[in-house]
Design an enzyme around this catalytic site. Structure first.
Site, PDB file in Angstrom:
ATOM      1  CD  GLU A 230      -3.065  -1.056   0.410  1.00  0.00           C
ATOM      2  OE1 GLU A 230      -3.393   0.077   0.033  1.00  0.00           O
ATOM      3  OE2 GLU A 230      -3.679  -2.086   0.074  1.00  0.00           O
ATOM      4  CB  CYS A 264      -1.423   7.612   1.462  1.00  0.00           C
ATOM      5  SG  CYS A 264      -2.923   6.820   2.035  1.00  0.00           S
TER       6      CYS A 264
HETATM    7  P1  NAD Z   1       8.248   4.455   5.243  1.00  0.00           P
HETATM    8  O1  NAD Z   1       8.294   3.632   4.011  1.00  0.00           O
HETATM    9  O2  NAD Z   1       9.409   5.299   5.601  1.00  0.00           O
HETATM   10  O3  NAD Z   1       7.989   3.530   6.531  1.00  0.00           O
HETATM   11  C1  NAD Z   1       6.962   2.589   6.615  1.00  0.00           C
HETATM   12  C2  NAD Z   1       7.349   1.487   7.584  1.00  0.00           C
HETATM   13  O4  NAD Z   1       8.512   0.840   7.086  1.00  0.00           O
HETATM   14  C3  NAD Z   1       7.667   1.936   9.002  1.00  0.00           C
HETATM   15  O5  NAD Z   1       7.107   1.013   9.920  1.00  0.00           O
HETATM   16  C4  NAD Z   1       9.173   1.867   9.053  1.00  0.00           C
HETATM   17  O6  NAD Z   1       9.673   1.577  10.333  1.00  0.00           O
HETATM   18  C5  NAD Z   1       9.451   0.684   8.141  1.00  0.00           C
HETATM   19  N1  NAD Z   1      10.815   0.700   7.620  1.00  0.00           N
HETATM   20  C6  NAD Z   1      11.678   1.742   7.552  1.00  0.00           C
HETATM   21  N2  NAD Z   1      12.847   1.354   7.018  1.00  0.00           N
HETATM   22  C7  NAD Z   1      12.716   0.047   6.738  1.00  0.00           C
HETATM   23  C8  NAD Z   1      13.584  -0.916   6.161  1.00  0.00           C
HETATM   24  N3  NAD Z   1      14.813  -0.618   5.774  1.00  0.00           N
HETATM   25  N4  NAD Z   1      13.123  -2.174   6.009  1.00  0.00           N
HETATM   26  C9  NAD Z   1      11.863  -2.488   6.369  1.00  0.00           C
HETATM   27  N5  NAD Z   1      11.001  -1.622   6.937  1.00  0.00           N
HETATM   28  C10 NAD Z   1      11.422  -0.369   7.119  1.00  0.00           C
HETATM   29  O7  NAD Z   1       6.910   5.301   5.075  1.00  0.00           O
HETATM   30  P2  NAD Z   1       6.351   6.450   5.994  1.00  0.00           P
HETATM   31  O8  NAD Z   1       7.257   7.641   5.883  1.00  0.00           O
HETATM   32  O9  NAD Z   1       6.045   5.908   7.335  1.00  0.00           O
HETATM   33  O10 NAD Z   1       4.963   6.774   5.268  1.00  0.00           O
HETATM   34  C11 NAD Z   1       4.828   7.673   4.192  1.00  0.00           C
HETATM   35  C12 NAD Z   1       4.544   6.989   2.877  1.00  0.00           C
HETATM   36  O11 NAD Z   1       3.550   6.016   3.056  1.00  0.00           O
HETATM   37  C13 NAD Z   1       4.000   7.933   1.806  1.00  0.00           C
HETATM   38  O12 NAD Z   1       4.561   7.624   0.544  1.00  0.00           O
HETATM   39  C14 NAD Z   1       2.525   7.630   1.786  1.00  0.00           C
HETATM   40  O13 NAD Z   1       1.867   7.930   0.586  1.00  0.00           O
HETATM   41  C15 NAD Z   1       2.519   6.172   2.073  1.00  0.00           C
HETATM   42  N6  NAD Z   1       1.252   5.756   2.667  1.00  0.00           N
HETATM   43  C16 NAD Z   1       0.447   4.937   1.947  1.00  0.00           C
HETATM   44  C17 NAD Z   1      -0.783   4.569   2.493  1.00  0.00           C
HETATM   45  C18 NAD Z   1      -1.734   3.658   1.759  1.00  0.00           C
HETATM   46  O14 NAD Z   1      -2.685   3.203   2.378  1.00  0.00           O
HETATM   47  N7  NAD Z   1      -1.515   3.356   0.489  1.00  0.00           N
HETATM   48  C19 NAD Z   1      -1.165   5.025   3.742  1.00  0.00           C
HETATM   49  C20 NAD Z   1      -0.296   5.859   4.425  1.00  0.00           C
HETATM   50  C21 NAD Z   1       0.923   6.219   3.886  1.00  0.00           C
END
Ligand code: NAD
Length: 476
Positions: A230, A264
């Site tokens: 997502e 998002c």
């Molecule tokens: P992110 O990708 O930085 O982090 C998401 C998760 O991944 C967190 O739990 C984080 O701890 C984990 N993570 C971080 N580094 C990692 C690694 N190396 N390996 C595995 N996991 C790791 O995203 P964010 O900054 O928390 O969220 C923002 C993004 O999420 C935006 O692009 C937004 O559009 C998207 N988003 C999408 C939805 C949806 O439903 N489609 C909803 C909310 C946010």
């Protein structure tokens, strides 16, 4: 392209402790054993756990509200509307629909396979890892869990370390509600996530940005795990000359300003037909005043940016020469005013990646075709919003533009509609959930043909040549 979230992102005052690989292995082993015992398979067990989650949302509501206020400046009303209430609604819906979802569906195969009945039997996937982001930290961690439980799975939830206060409450809620061999929470950042992704899960359900999304997709490939991504993207909003401008203005700015733009599916940028451009902008400024008064920094319904890193990233996107409304920022409180930028060019910094903040760039277009051509400069968005009074415009956009989900004459509400399988396409994700889709995302559908022994057609066996006339007619 969605904004490139660094895999080392953090920066909140409160630190979330990492979880050791050995602890993860213990949880995984216990969950695997519990799943193999068959304990999660009965409808009664699933219902009981869904009821427990729903009750936990009430029990923890004030703690969740306090955590979200700390993380995102979100008030209690918004916490209920965008987090607690949505999870409770998901639980109620799942409880109501569970019997229907679980029932194997029967069908008759064609005459060539008769006599037989086909059954489609939903089967839980097994071990699920749910990785959540920080922007709606509670709901995006627990709504997928509803699907996992309803489908009879075991699961580990990994909330975001960036929304540290919420992460702590999610861990407490899960520990208080579920047996860890059924549902467990593992907290931490990159180190913990790396341990989690090093081992095999039957399904990886990831919500977040594209950089980490790719890391998760690699892990899924390594272990042949099912994958749901997502992600985000630059979600366009189009306003045509026939739209109801007063309503459009309110709905667009509500979509943009909710959670200070850190949504998002927020309208990322606006494409408006030139003839109604000035009127729409004036009405959008009026709408914002109506929501938050003259000074949104004083409005309890207006949130703050999650951390200093994101504050600086978003503030840099405000081109002072193009500000039509807003533009004020305060680093100390991580406040960025609802901001409308006019006369924006496609090459401006604000048009290069997902904004994820309360800035709305506006581009005037001659017609719908120009709007569609501009949208196609970016990969498939997660959401699209069209405001128009013409069905033919609606048809053109729906036929021609590829996007996850969206609305005509509204913003955001597709997320709360259980009939919408919520998810992206291409760069905005793969797979979907919410409502019925949640159950199927966390299930494998086993197809089973039950054959009768009543008679055994000889033409099914060699030699075939003498029966080919009949065989051709039966097969089609
Ligand atoms: P992110 O990708 O930085 O982090 C998401 C998760 O991944 C967190 O739990 C984080 O701890 C984990 N993570 C971080 N580094 C990692 C690694 N190396 N390996 C595995 N996991 C790791 O995203 P964010 O900054 O928390 O969220 C923002 C993004 O999420 C935006 O692009 C937004 O559009 C998207 N988003 C999408 C939805 C949806 O439903 N489609 C909803 C909310 C946010």
């Amino acid at each position: 392209m969605p904004f490139e979230t660094s895999p080392t992102s953090s920066g909140h005052a409160r630190a979330v402790p990492e979880t050791e690989a050995s602890r993860i292995e213990e949880i995984r082993a216990a969950q695997l054993k519990f799943f193999k015992s068959g304990a999660t398979l009965t409808r009664a067990f699933r219902e009981e756990q869904l009821r427990a989650l729903s009750s936990a949302m009430e029990k923890f509501e004030s703690k969740i509200a306090a955590a979200l206020f700390e993380d995102l400046g979100k008030n209690a009303a918004q916490t209920y509307i965008t987090e607690v209430g949505l999870v409770k609604a998901d639980c109620s819906r799942a409880i109501k629909r569970l019997a229907g979802w679980m029932k194997p569906r029967a069908g008759l195969p064609g005459i060539a396979l008769a006599p037989a009945i086909t059954h489609r039997v939903p089967q839980p996937l097994g071990l699920n890892l749910i990785i959540a982001p920080w922007n709606y930290p509670v709901q995006l961690a627990l709504a997928p869990l509803v699907g996992a439980i309803a489908a009879g799975n075991v699961a580990v939830v990994k909330p975001s370390e960036v929304s540290a206060a919420s992460s702590e409450v999610i861990a407490e809620l899960i520990a208080d509600t579920f047996a860890p061999e059924h549902i467990a929470c593992v907290t931490g950042g990159v180190e913990t996530s790396t341990h989690l992704l090093a081992v095999r899960w039957d399904h990886l359900f990831f919500t977040g940005g594209p950089v980490v999304g790719k890391i998760v997709a690699h892990a899924a490939a390594e272990h042949f795990s099912r994958l749901t991504l997502e992600l985000g993207g630059k979600s366009p909003t189009i306003v045509t000359a026939t739209a109801n401008l007063e309503v459009a203005a309110k709905r667009i700015m509500f979509g943009k300003c909710t959670n200070a733009g850190q949504t998002c599916i927020a309208p990322d940028y606006l494409l408006v037909e030139r003839s109604v451009h000035d009127e729409l902008l004036t009405r959008m400024a009026t709408a914002v005043k109506g929501f938050y008064g003259e000074d949104p920094s004083q409005a309890s319904d207006y949130g703050r940016i999650i951390n200093d890193r994101h504050f600086e990233r978003i503030a840099k996107l405000i081109d002072a020469d193009k500000v039509f409304m807003g533009g004020q920022t305060d680093a100390a409180t991580r406040y960025i005013a609802p901001t409308i930028l006019r006369d924006v060019g496609v090459d401006d910094a604000v048009m290069q990646s997902e904004i994820f903040g309360p800035i709305l760039p506006v581009i005037a277009v001659d017609d719908l075709d120009e709007a569609i051509a501009l949208i196609e400069r970016h990969p498939n968005p997660l959401a699209l919003y069209l405001f128009t009074g013409e069905r033919k415009d609606e048809k053109k956009v729906l036929d021609r533009v590829s996007f996850g989900d969206g609305c005509v004459n509204q913003t955001l509400i597709q997320f709360a509609d259980h009939n919408v399988p919520f998810g992206g396409i291409g760069h905005s994700g793969t797979g979907a959930y919410h409502g019925d889709a949640s159950f199927w995302t966390f299930s494998h559908v086993k197809g089973v043909v039950r054959a009768s022994n009543m008679f055994d057609m000889s033409l099914r066996y060699p030699p075939f040549e003498k029966n080919m006339g009949l065989i051709r007619r039966l097969i089609g």
